[in-house]
Design an enzyme around this catalytic site. Structure first.
Site, PDB file in Angstrom:
ATOM      1  N   SER A  24       0.839  -1.216   0.000  1.00 40.15           N
ATOM      2  CA  SER A  24       0.000   0.000   0.000  1.00 40.15           C
ATOM      3  C   SER A  24       0.868   1.258   0.000  1.00 40.15           C
ATOM      4  O   SER A  24       0.599   2.217  -0.734  1.00 40.15           O
ATOM      5  CB  SER A  24      -0.878   0.024   1.251  1.00 40.15           C
ATOM      6  OG  SER A  24      -1.811  -1.028   1.213  1.00 40.15           O
ATOM      7  N   ARG A  28       1.458   4.346  -2.981  1.00 39.28           N
ATOM      8  CA  ARG A  28       1.237   5.763  -2.671  1.00 39.28           C
ATOM      9  C   ARG A  28       2.513   6.578  -2.863  1.00 39.28           C
ATOM     10  O   ARG A  28       2.453   7.763  -3.189  1.00 39.28           O
ATOM     11  CB  ARG A  28       0.695   5.887  -1.248  1.00 39.28           C
ATOM     12  CG  ARG A  28      -0.780   5.402  -1.171  1.00 39.28           C
ATOM     13  CD  ARG A  28      -1.151   4.937   0.204  1.00 39.28           C
ATOM     14  NE  ARG A  28      -2.567   4.629   0.372  1.00 39.28           N
ATOM     15  CZ  ARG A  28      -3.142   3.458   0.065  1.00 39.28           C
ATOM     16  NH1 ARG A  28      -2.423   2.488  -0.471  1.00 39.28           N
ATOM     17  NH2 ARG A  28      -4.433   3.278   0.273  1.00 39.28           N
ATOM     18  N   ASP A 317      -6.630  -8.160   4.686  1.00 38.67           N
ATOM     19  CA  ASP A 317      -5.893  -8.988   3.725  1.00 38.67           C
ATOM     20  C   ASP A 317      -5.339 -10.268   4.355  1.00 38.67           C
ATOM     21  O   ASP A 317      -4.744 -11.094   3.666  1.00 38.67           O
ATOM     22  CB  ASP A 317      -4.737  -8.188   3.123  1.00 38.67           C
ATOM     23  CG  ASP A 317      -5.248  -7.054   2.241  1.00 38.67           C
ATOM     24  OD1 ASP A 317      -6.378  -7.164   1.727  1.00 38.67           O
ATOM     25  OD2 ASP A 317      -4.527  -6.054   2.080  1.00 38.67           O
ATOM     26  N   ARG A 390      -2.479 -14.307  -2.137  1.00 41.50           N
ATOM     27  CA  ARG A 390      -2.572 -14.585  -0.694  1.00 41.50           C
ATOM     28  C   ARG A 390      -3.147 -15.986  -0.426  1.00 41.50           C
ATOM     29  O   ARG A 390      -2.847 -16.585   0.600  1.00 41.50           O
ATOM     30  CB  ARG A 390      -3.384 -13.507   0.010  1.00 41.50           C
ATOM     31  CG  ARG A 390      -2.741 -12.121  -0.139  1.00 41.50           C
ATOM     32  CD  ARG A 390      -3.132 -11.160   0.936  1.00 41.50           C
ATOM     33  NE  ARG A 390      -2.847  -9.793   0.528  1.00 41.50           N
ATOM     34  CZ  ARG A 390      -1.649  -9.205   0.579  1.00 41.50           C
ATOM     35  NH1 ARG A 390      -0.597  -9.865   1.032  1.00 41.50           N
ATOM     36  NH2 ARG A 390      -1.485  -7.957   0.177  1.00 41.50           N
TER      37      ARG A 390
HETATM   38  C1  S3P Z   1      -5.620  -1.386   0.089  1.00 39.54           C
HETATM   39  C2  S3P Z   1      -6.838  -1.404   0.717  1.00 39.54           C
HETATM   40  C3  S3P Z   1      -7.595  -2.636   0.995  1.00 39.54           C
HETATM   41  C4  S3P Z   1      -6.709  -3.871   0.852  1.00 39.54           C
HETATM   42  C5  S3P Z   1      -5.858  -3.830  -0.371  1.00 39.54           C
HETATM   43  C6  S3P Z   1      -4.952  -2.616  -0.346  1.00 39.54           C
HETATM   44  C7  S3P Z   1      -4.947  -0.090  -0.127  1.00 39.54           C
HETATM   45  O1  S3P Z   1      -8.656  -2.739   0.074  1.00 39.54           O
HETATM   46  O2  S3P Z   1      -7.520  -5.031   0.843  1.00 39.54           O
HETATM   47  O3  S3P Z   1      -5.059  -5.002  -0.458  1.00 39.54           O
HETATM   48  O4  S3P Z   1      -3.733  -0.072  -0.415  1.00 39.54           O
HETATM   49  O5  S3P Z   1      -5.614   0.941  -0.003  1.00 39.54           O
HETATM   50  P1  S3P Z   1     -10.096  -2.065   0.348  1.00 39.54           P
HETATM   51  O6  S3P Z   1      -9.920  -0.608   0.375  1.00 39.54           O
HETATM   52  O7  S3P Z   1     -10.953  -2.529  -0.799  1.00 39.54           O
HETATM   53  O8  S3P Z   1     -10.548  -2.613   1.671  1.00 39.54           O
END
Ligand code: S3P
Length: 431
Positions: A24, A28, A317, A390
């Site tokens: 994540s 970003r 996750d 996963r």
């Molecule tokens: C993520 C948010 C989550 C997560 C995904 C990564 C992110 O999804 O499951 O692997 O980086 O913002 P959701 O926003 O759909 O919950």
């Protein structure tokens, strides 16, 4: 099926390891580095397929990104208005984060763009971002009335607004915050339970005016974002496979260095501890606005627990691998309020249930979760990843404690988030 791997039961797991950078945060870092003025240096960037899709998409919009060695990037940011119209479809691969965040980011540009992805991503719901963005003035078209990719985005002027998100989703929240950078007036997102807050933290770190409050967050438009250094911590979602492996494989002890323990992400540690797992946090510190620690895990007797409510977004996750821990725990684990698992890279409720049961597990699927009856051993056998990274790695962890060899088909997908997973696992085994 391609990429089949055999995993045999392990004697124990021992040693020290690092897991790759947080997925994540890596996404970003490219997005904000590109919108910032001047250079951003990223260290510990995850070179997984998902993040490389984001990297290529920004290169496709004229951003110069130099890859200088293992996990290090230099991004030449061109400011909020520095992206150029891409002359081809932007391919998000398997990455929901790339597609949803970029939909928000592209909605307020002065150009046209098209986002698409692989067959899994083209089946995932996008209305959750396209509908609130449309209320801000976005012009986005897609299949199924704007729900399914490919998405065509005609950049347009946006109006900031307040949105009450019916789901706790960092992707929805982040898409709106990124659109909010280009809107007239401020943008506020409320959520029922707090989703991961990496966007808020990193936006603030780059200089945006972001105000989190209980229940939501507000962003002011058109900040000046300043290029900076981003050090990406190890991904707790990747560490989770080794946490569970260390708990269930006999006589194991592992130290996982430099893992992000942001409280919106660390639900897996709390849940595994609630099950009786021994996980110690060492040398807690803050790196570039994100909390980090070393994690020491030791084999433990686990018990079943009840999981629901705010536990869910904090470990969203990790349910595939938490389910593996539950299969080896005494008693029953019940996971509820987790309907979102149905629309991840695959339907993870169906996939976990089908694959653990193939090995002799006793798992029942609920509409919004799972019931996992623990306490019995798992057999060897043949399972599938369903093309989901996963699920593949969770089945590898289950196999370490199964009675006989497990063959896992379609494991190439682990490169999505964890290149090097199989080699690392092999290094830690003491058979
Ligand atoms: C993520 C948010 C989550 C997560 C995904 C990564 C992110 O999804 O499951 O692997 O980086 O913002 P959701 O926003 O759909 O919950």
């Amino acid at each position: 099926m391609t990429d089949t791997r055999c995993v045999t039961p392990a004697g124990s797991l021992q040693g020290e390891l690092r897991v790759p950078g947080d997925k994540s945060i890596s996404h970003r870092s490219i997005m904000l580095g590109s919108l910032a003025e001047g250079k951003t240096v990223v260290r510990g960037f995850l070179q997984g397929e998902d993040n490389l899709a984001t990297l290529r998409a920004f290169r496709g919009m004229g951003i110069e990104i130099e890859e200088c060695g293992e996990g290090e990037l230099i991004i030449c940011g061109r400011g909020l208005d520095g992206l150029r119209e891409p002359d081809d479809v932007l391919d998000c691969g398997n990455s929901g984060t790339t597609m949803r965040l970029m939909t928000g980011l592209l909605a307020g540009q002065k150009f046209h763009s098209v986002l698409s992805g692989d067959k899994y991503l083209r089946r995932r719901p996008m209305r959750r971002v396209t509908a609130p963005l449309a209320e801000m003035g976005a012009r986005i078209r897609g299949r199924d009335g704007g729900n399914l990719a490919p998405l065509a985005i005609e950049g347009s002027p946006l109006q900031g607004r307040t949105y009450h998100s019916p789901i706790a989703s960092a992707q929805v929240k982040s898409a709106l915050l990124l659109a909010g950078l280009y809107a007239k007036g401020s943008t506020t997102v409320y959520e029922s339970h707090r989703s991961r807050d990496h966007s808020e933290r990193m936006l603030a770190y780059f200089g945006a005016e972001v105000r989190p409050f209980v229940g939501g967050v507000t962003i002011a438009p058109r900040p000046r974002l300043n290029g900076c250094e981003v050090i990406v911590p190890g991904d707790i979602s990747s560490a989770a496979f080794f946490l569970v492996a260390g708990l269930i494989v006999p006589d194991s002890e592992m130290m996982i260095r430099s893992v992000g323990i942001n409280p919106t992400r660390s639900g897996v540690i709390d849940l595994l501890r609630r099950m009786g797992g021994s996980i110690e946090l060492k040398d807690e510190r803050e790196v570039c606005g994100e909390p980090v620690a070393d994690l020491l895990v030791r084999t433990s007797r686990l018990q079943g627990i009840e999981i629901g409510g705010e536990d869910v977004p904090r470990a969203i996750d990790e349910f595939p691998v938490i389910s593996v821990a539950a299969a080896f725990a005494e008693g029953t684990t019940v996971i509820r309020d987790a309907r979102e698992l149905r629309v991840k890279e695959t339907d993870r409720i169906a996939a976990i249930c089908a694959e653990l049961n193939k090995l002799g597990g006793r798992v029942e699927a609920l509409e919004d979760g799972l019931i996992i009856h623990g306490g019995n051993e798992l057999n060897g056998g043949q399972v599938s990843s369903h093309g989901d990274h996963r699920i593949a790695m969770s089945m590898a962890v289950a196999a370490l404690r199964a009675k006989r060899e497990v063959r896992i088909s379609d494991t190439g997908c682990t490169a999505t988030s964890f290149p090097g997973f199989w080699d690392l696992l092999a290094q830690l085994r003491r058979d």
